[in-house]
Design an enzyme around this catalytic site. Sequence first.
Site, PDB file in Angstrom:
ATOM      1  N   GLY A   1      24.625 -49.794  89.397  1.00 45.63           N
ATOM      2  CA  GLY A   1      24.831 -50.858  88.430  1.00 45.63           C
ATOM      3  C   GLY A   1      25.947 -51.761  88.920  1.00 45.63           C
TER       4      GLY A   1
ATOM      5  CD  GLN B   1      31.560 -53.428  89.359  1.00 45.23           C
ATOM      6  OE1 GLN B   1      30.520 -53.340  88.730  1.00 45.23           O
ATOM      7  NE2 GLN B   1      31.936 -52.516  90.250  1.00 45.23           N
TER       8      GLN B   1
ATOM      9  CB  CYS C   1      33.482 -47.350  90.475  1.00 42.82           C
ATOM     10  SG  CYS C   1      33.633 -49.072  89.962  1.00 42.82           S
ATOM     11  CG  LEU C   2      29.255 -50.413  94.045  1.00 37.34           C
ATOM     12  CD1 LEU C   2      28.260 -51.542  93.836  1.00 37.34           C
ATOM     13  CD2 LEU C   2      29.016 -49.730  95.382  1.00 37.34           C
TER      14      LEU C   2
ATOM     15  CG  HIS D   1      30.552 -46.843  85.522  1.00 38.29           C
ATOM     16  ND1 HIS D   1      31.299 -45.942  86.250  1.00 38.29           N
ATOM     17  CD2 HIS D   1      30.651 -48.033  86.189  1.00 38.29           C
ATOM     18  CE1 HIS D   1      31.835 -46.567  87.298  1.00 38.29           C
ATOM     19  NE2 HIS D   1      31.443 -47.833  87.286  1.00 38.29           N
ATOM     20  CD  GLU D   2      27.663 -50.563  86.047  1.00 40.13           C
ATOM     21  OE1 GLU D   2      28.393 -51.559  86.236  1.00 40.13           O
ATOM     22  OE2 GLU D   2      27.584 -49.621  86.852  1.00 40.13           O
TER      23      GLU D   2
ATOM     24  CG  HIS E   1      32.921 -52.332  85.569  1.00 39.29           C
ATOM     25  ND1 HIS E   1      34.045 -52.271  86.370  1.00 39.29           N
ATOM     26  CD2 HIS E   1      32.048 -51.441  86.096  1.00 39.29           C
ATOM     27  CE1 HIS E   1      33.839 -51.376  87.342  1.00 39.29           C
ATOM     28  NE2 HIS E   1      32.644 -50.854  87.194  1.00 39.29           N
TER      29      HIS E   1
HETATM   30 ZN    ZN Z   1      31.947 -49.460  88.479  1.00 41.90          ZN
END
Ligand code: ZN
Length: 190
Positions: free
Chosen positions: A49, A54, A102-103, A143-144, A147
Amino acid sequence: MTVRTVRRIGDPVLRERAVEVDTTEVGGPEIQSLIDDLIDTMRHANGAGLAANQIGIARRVVVMEVGDNPRYPYKPRIPLTVAINPVIEPLDDELVDINEGCLSVPVRGVVARHVNIRVRYVDREGVEHDEVKRGLTAGTWQHECDHLDGVLIVDRVVDTHSFSEWAEFETHHRDQFVERITAFVQRVGS
Ligand code: ZN
């Protein structure tokens, strides 16, 4: 469609509360190209995701997709999903500990997520959705959406000893986690 640079922890945009998208903006070129870039960037990075902040745009848009994901081979599939102005409501008090990556963060860690949630959002065609998500899929949604409120896994980690670089996770923690989470996925069905 452009693969954008994924912002990393320390970049202030990851700590911003993203701004709602007005319904009149959804079909416009700004939001539509933001969505295209999010999908491209998520797929390029093998993410499950990605949230708009991000890639440096503090608007309330997230994308999710899980196919055969080498980063997260234990995750149940999620069809490509675009969620604008997503709102999450836990349906009960059941929690599950998930080792998440997480990216935007170089380490993984264990966070507690609600197992059963209601999600309301608008898709890229402007259609309203009201759905129930469970299990790891519910975890991905939480999680998304975190953000969009400027929250990262480092804020939610339940035990700081669970922080692990990806390579160290593979060596020391992966097998135990995958065994536990696979049994969980089989129990809740997602
Ligand atoms: Zn993340």
